[in-house]
Design a protein around this motif. Structure first.
Motif, short mmCIF file in Angstrom:
data_model
loop_
_atom_site.label_atom_id
_atom_site.label_comp_id
_atom_site.label_asym_id
_atom_site.label_seq_id
_atom_site.Cartn_x
_atom_site.Cartn_y
_atom_site.Cartn_z
N THR A 48 -28.96 -23.65 -40.74
CA THR A 48 -28.59 -22.82 -41.81
C THR A 48 -29.33 -21.45 -41.33
N GLN A 49 -28.78 -20.26 -41.67
CA GLN A 49 -29.53 -19.01 -41.75
C GLN A 49 -29.09 -18.07 -42.76
N SER A 50 -30.04 -17.62 -43.65
CA SER A 50 -29.52 -16.72 -44.76
C SER A 50 -30.67 -15.47 -44.63
N GLU A 51 -29.98 -14.39 -45.14
CA GLU A 51 -30.66 -13.14 -45.05
C GLU A 51 -30.29 -12.13 -46.09
N LEU A 52 -31.12 -11.21 -46.60
CA LEU A 52 -30.66 -10.00 -47.16
C LEU A 52 -30.74 -8.77 -46.33
N ARG A 53 -29.79 -8.14 -46.26
CA ARG A 53 -29.42 -6.91 -45.41
C ARG A 53 -29.25 -5.95 -46.24
N LEU A 71 -31.37 3.66 -41.62
CA LEU A 71 -32.37 2.70 -41.37
C LEU A 71 -31.42 1.30 -41.66
N LYS A 72 -31.90 0.26 -40.90
CA LYS A 72 -31.36 -0.89 -41.15
C LYS A 72 -32.41 -2.05 -41.36
N SER A 73 -32.37 -3.00 -42.47
CA SER A 73 -33.36 -3.86 -42.82
C SER A 73 -32.86 -5.17 -43.10
N ILE A 74 -33.20 -6.13 -42.37
CA ILE A 74 -33.13 -7.56 -42.67
C ILE A 74 -34.35 -8.16 -43.17
N ILE A 75 -34.17 -9.25 -44.05
CA ILE A 75 -35.00 -10.05 -44.33
C ILE A 75 -34.36 -11.60 -44.39
N ASP A 76 -35.08 -12.38 -43.48
CA ASP A 76 -34.33 -13.76 -43.23
C ASP A 76 -35.19 -14.69 -43.82
N LYS A 77 -34.68 -15.52 -44.40
CA LYS A 77 -35.38 -16.23 -45.39
C LYS A 77 -36.10 -17.33 -44.85
N ASP A 78 -35.97 -17.73 -43.45
CA ASP A 78 -36.66 -18.68 -42.94
C ASP A 78 -37.35 -18.30 -41.58
N SER A 80 -39.61 -15.77 -39.73
CA SER A 80 -40.27 -14.65 -39.97
C SER A 80 -40.35 -13.71 -38.96
N LYS A 81 -39.85 -14.03 -37.81
CA LYS A 81 -39.74 -12.94 -36.75
C LYS A 81 -38.61 -12.01 -37.03
N ARG A 82 -37.63 -12.26 -37.86
CA ARG A 82 -36.35 -11.72 -38.47
C ARG A 82 -36.79 -11.02 -39.84
N ARG A 83 -37.78 -10.47 -39.99
CA ARG A 83 -37.92 -9.58 -41.15
C ARG A 83 -38.47 -8.15 -40.77
#
Lengths: 390, 250
Positions: A48-53, A71-78, A80-83
């Motif tokens: 799974t992959q989930s994120e706030l965009r 701006l583009k902002s991504i916060i991946d739940k799992d 950490s490289k993808r925040r």
């Protein structure tokens, strides 16, 4: 939380650094949640992959002067490289009667086809967002001078610096590079050596065309292993491109052509050619429309020391877009891509709709059927994205 | 004597009969001469259940002898804010048309031949939204005078010249006093009544009639769309260069 604090700091600097009280301000953006489930048999890979965009665009304009921030902002739940928060655009633009001068970080689009654009080379793709999304880009730093004639324009663009491509953590299904991987770029010259892009665009009757010449770092990169860590390598090249869109009755014909002369003795010259056609059937049932699309991509080079994983080397894409033309602007998009060399193929189905004029829902299904030992994984994915737009 | 009286009456009546073509030319003159305009419009989409959805846009128009130029900027809903279309109308051939997608920073050339498609999911087609220059239609015979609720109207028929039109004919109801269109009935390719448009709230700006509200009722699916002009300025000094592709990227 750190990502959002950084976002707020950037906004504060932007809003206070210019006498914005005199400017006409515009804004637009969206915030949403995206969740993906991957059905696969790969060991040690997430399912799974989930994120706030979040996306935010601000523009301030006063007569001939304007400033823009994107701006583009991504916060991946799992992962950490993808925040992260990327400033994809931060530029000043002066618009004279006959020319525009744009200085700063920016995003541009070069191309004609729908699914993949090999001539869309100014911006590096944002693989940390989604390596399969050709529209996810990193802003480039540069200066764009464009002079306008009655029916044509000519641009001279200087790009300064090549963007690093970060990738997802090794446990992600979309981590396409071997590990360990470092985003630091290797180059025989300074990566901030400018690249020059020249472009002439015009229209004649039902034909729109663009001719371009690029001298600088090539958009194609190769991997090298340095002390056990993989790095992307950039090299110099000269490139000629031609892009065309022709309307003939109800049909749209598109093409993108490019020839690249490599300045690296280990990289051969290469040619790319893409062709596409589009046709829409209106009112096929009630008020609905059906768009039909077919595209072909080809890449050819001579035998060389470096291997590139160019997946658009002899591929066909067929797409259908069913527009319900309802008040929610609902549509269904189906696409099928097949590599004619090895029969590797992808099928995807996407449904898009709007609620209460402010919310959008996107549902996606995709099925990958890779060849043996492919970098593409054998999987199905189910994705849902829900966003609020302002 | 009787023959002279009958011939005289026939002659008098022919003086008051107006051909459909002349009526169309005279009606067009009422709305011509605005030079250029900037309008803010609100479009209300109403489905068969009565639910409403709002669209807002700005339309910049440049009047031209060989066709108008129009730049439409979508303001809402928020996800399409900043989307633009640019149309260079050509009376004798297909229009030149481009679409700007702000999320992709992309200008896309699009086909304009078939205008029967729905505009923004509304009951207006692209054909309805485009200019209604009389040269786009075929007119035969004379208009007839009728009375509806005490208002005298000309009833006139026109047939679109465009083979790709979504309509086989349109019947117009034009006010005999001010020659402004009050109602149009649209007949589909099966020659069945498809839609009725009601034109209201005309305003005169510098002697030029400007529409204020159009209600389009689809008879076959019970949906309707209302376009309201929230602001309208004419003779604003726009030029050809304000309708170049450059304007799409602004």
């Amino acid at each position: 939380m750190r990502t959002y604090k950084l976002t707020l700091k950037i906004l504060f600097v932007f809003l206070t650094s210019t006498p914005l009280a005199c400017f006409e301000l515009q804004h637009k953006g969206d915030i949403g949640l995206k969740g993906t489930y991957y059905d696969h048999n790969e060991p040690n890979i997430d399912y799974t992959q989930s994120e706030l965009r979040t996306n935010l665009e601000l523009k301030a304009q006063l007569q001939n002067h304007s400033f823009a921030l994107s701006l583009k902002s991504i916060i991946d739940k799992d992962d950490s490289k993808r925040r992260y928060t990327n400033i994809n655009e931060l530029y000043y633009k002066y618009a004279s009667e006959n020319y525009d001068l744009k200085i700063g970080r920016q995003i541009q689009f070069w191309g004609a086809l729908e699914f993949y654009n090999h001539t869309d080379i100014l911006n590096t793709k944002d693989w940390l967002d989604n390596p399969n999304d050709n529209d996810a880009k990193l802003g480039f730093n540069g200066i764009d001078y464009t002079y306008y004639f009655d029916d044509s324009e000519i641009s001279a663009i200087i790009k300064i610096g090549e963007q690093k491509q970060k990738i997802k953590s090794p446990s992600s299904i979309n981590s396409i590079y071997p590990t360990p991987y470092s985003a630091n770029i290797e180059s025989k010259r300074d990566i901030y050596t400018p690249s020059l892009y020249l472009r002439y665009t015009s229209s004649y009757d039902q034909l729109d065309y663009t001719i371009g010449y690029i001298h600088g770092y090539d958009s194609q990169r190769y991997l090298s292993n340095i002390a056990g860590t993989f790095h992307q390598n950039i090299y110099k090249s000269d490139k000629l491109i031609a892009i065309a869109t022709l309307i003939s009755g109800d049909m749209i014909y598109k093409s993108e052509l490019a020839y690249t002369l490599s300045r690296d003795t280990q990289i051969s010259n290469y040619a790319q050619a893409s062709f596409g056609t589009e046709y829409t059937l209106y009112g096929i049932y009630a008020n609905t429309d059906l768009g039909l699309l077919a595209e072909y991509y080809n890449y050819s080079n001579q035998k060389q020391a470096k291997i590139f994983g160019n997946i658009f080397d002899n591929d066909i894409v067929i797409g259908l877009r069913y527009s319900l033309n309802d008040s929610a602007s609902s549509s269904l998009l189906a696409g099928y891509m097949i590599d004619l060399n090895d029969q590797e193929n992808i099928f995807s189905l996407t449904y898009d709709t709007r609620y209460a004029d402010k919310y959008k829902l996107n549902l996606k299904y995709q099925y990958n059927s890779p060849k043996r030992n492919s970098i593409m994984k054998d999987l199905q994915l189910f994705e849902i994205e829900f966003g609020y737009y302002f | 004597m009787k023959k002279i009286l009958i011939l005289g009456l026939l002659g008098l009546s022919s003086l008051y009969a107006m051909s459909n073509l002349d009526l169309a030319k005279n009606a067009d003159k009422k709305t011509e001469g605005f030079g250029s305009s900037v309008s803010q419009t609100k479009m209300i989409l109403i489905n068969a259940s009565g639910q409403k959805s709002i669209r807002k846009m700005q339309m910049n128009t440049l009047e031209g002898d060989k066709g108008d130029k129009t730049l439409s900027i979508f303001i809402s809903p928020a996800d399409i804010k900043g989307t633009k279309t640019l149309t260079h109308e050509k009376l004798d051939k297909d229009d030149d048309q481009w679409l700007y997608l702000p999320a992709l920073k992309r200008i896309k050339r699009i086909a304009s031949r078939n205008k029967s498609g729905s505009f923004m999911g509304s009951e207006f087609s692209y054909e309805d939204i485009g200019t209604q220059n009389y040269q786009k239609f075929i007119y035969e015979g004379n208009a007839t005078q009728i009375d509806i609720n005490g208002t005298k109207l000309y009833k006139s028929t026109r047939i679109p010249k465009d083979k790709n039109s979504g309509y086989t004919k349109q019947i117009l109801y034009i006010d005999t006093k001010d020659l402004l269109v009050r109602k149009i009935e649209y007949y589909d390719r099966k020659s069945e009544l498809l839609k009725i448009a009601i034109f209201e709230d005309y305003q005169y700006i510098d002697g030029i009639a400007r529409i204020g509200k159009i209600t389009m009722q689809n008879i076959q699916n019970d949906k309707s769309t209302i376009i309201i002009w929230e602001s309208d300025k004419i003779k604003v000094g726009l030029k050809d260069k304000d309708f170049n592709k450059r304007e799409l990227k602004k």
